[in-house]
Design an enzyme around this catalytic site. Structure first.
Site, PDB file in Angstrom:
ATOM      1  CE  LYS A 164      49.289  49.527  65.692  1.00 25.12           C
ATOM      2  NZ  LYS A 164      48.862  48.089  65.335  1.00 25.12           N
TER       3      LYS A 164
HETATM    4  O1  G3P Z   1      45.998  46.327  63.495  1.00 28.14           O
HETATM    5  C1  G3P Z   1      44.823  46.167  64.303  1.00 28.14           C
HETATM    6  C2  G3P Z   1      44.402  44.703  63.724  1.00 28.14           C
HETATM    7  O2  G3P Z   1      45.373  43.667  64.107  1.00 28.14           O
HETATM    8  C3  G3P Z   1      43.165  44.476  64.264  1.00 28.14           C
HETATM    9  O3  G3P Z   1      42.812  43.389  63.501  1.00 28.14           O
HETATM   10  O4  G3P Z   1      41.602  41.366  62.556  1.00 28.14           O
HETATM   11  O5  G3P Z   1      42.115  41.679  65.011  1.00 28.14           O
HETATM   12  O6  G3P Z   1      40.332  42.932  64.074  1.00 28.14           O
HETATM   13  P1  G3P Z   1      41.608  42.163  63.630  1.00 28.14           P
END
Ligand code: G3P
Length: 230
Positions: A87
């Protein structure tokens, strides 16, 4: 449709792999940092052991130069094996690394996508997946689902094979609208993943089925009856 969980918690991953149609795991440095034991290598090896070699495992680079990202991708692939994706956050160095890694046949997910044009350029650089952040867009009064649906449309219009791995969700509604828009994959926190099947009327229905059965058959089950239990 691919269901992926966004977690490095081995208990949660084990549970999701056992009970749900799970296609893989995504992590990022924030998610990894939540698992406090600090032994990164053991952690990623354990996750691979739990999910097996055939499920996707997307691990995010921490390097900021193309050179560093490429080296990390090689090393991570060596450690976890199986269906591995590096990634890479979208950036000039990230795109340079993406193009190099694709030439070598290493699979890439370009992440931290907030705009349609970031997604398009990442796809043209060879990304297998692009990961737009739905909830984080909604949080700044943008429209995460709209961004995802326009990325899907752009890829169709331009015959691009990259897939959309939508990420950053806080509600089942966001998930529903995102998959309706044509995103091929979603990655979710385990709790939200489990919420996809939650409905109070389902719980009521199951409870009614049990009550009605017991009113006639008591604690005997179908197998017991087939085996002649009285
Ligand atoms: O994979 C991306 C993700 O982890 C971001 O999620 O919930 O931190 O916005 P969040």
């Amino acid at each position: 449709m691919y269901y992926i969980i966004d977690s490095a918690n081995t208990d949660e991953i084990r549970r999701c792999a056992e009970f749900y149609p799970l296609d893989g795991v995504t992590t990022n440095p924030t998610i990894i940092s939540r698992e406090h034991n600090g032994d990164f290598v053991t952690l990623i090896k354990t996750i691979r052991e739990i999910i097996g070699p055939d499920r996707m495992f997307h691990i995010q680079t921490t390097a900021s130069t193309a050179e560093g990202i490429v080296k990390e991708a090689h090393a991570l692939r060596e450690v976890v094996g199986g269906d591995f994706y590096i990634k890479i956050p979208v950036s000039p160095e990230g795109l340079k690394a993406t193009m190099r890694l694709k030439k070598e046949g290493i699979k890439v997910t370009v992440t931290a996508i907030f705009t349609q044009q970031q997604a398009l350029i990442a796809a043209c650089a060879g990304a297998d997946f692009v990961a737009p952040y739905v909830n984080r867009l909604d949080n700044i009064v943008s429209d995460g689902v709209l961004v995802v649906s326009e990325i899907v449309e752009l890829f169709k219009k331009h015959n691009i094979n990259s897939k959309v791995l939508a990420a950053s969700f806080k509600s089942v509604e966001q998930v529903h609208k995102t998959v309706m828009s044509g995103a091929q994959a979603i990655t979710l926190a385990p709790k939200l993943f489990e919420n996809l099947i939650y409905h109070p009327l389902t719980l009521n229905a199951i409870s009614d089925f049990n009550r009605d059965w017991e009113s006639v058959y008591g604690d005997r089950d179908i197998l017991g009856l087939i085996n002649g239990e009285q």
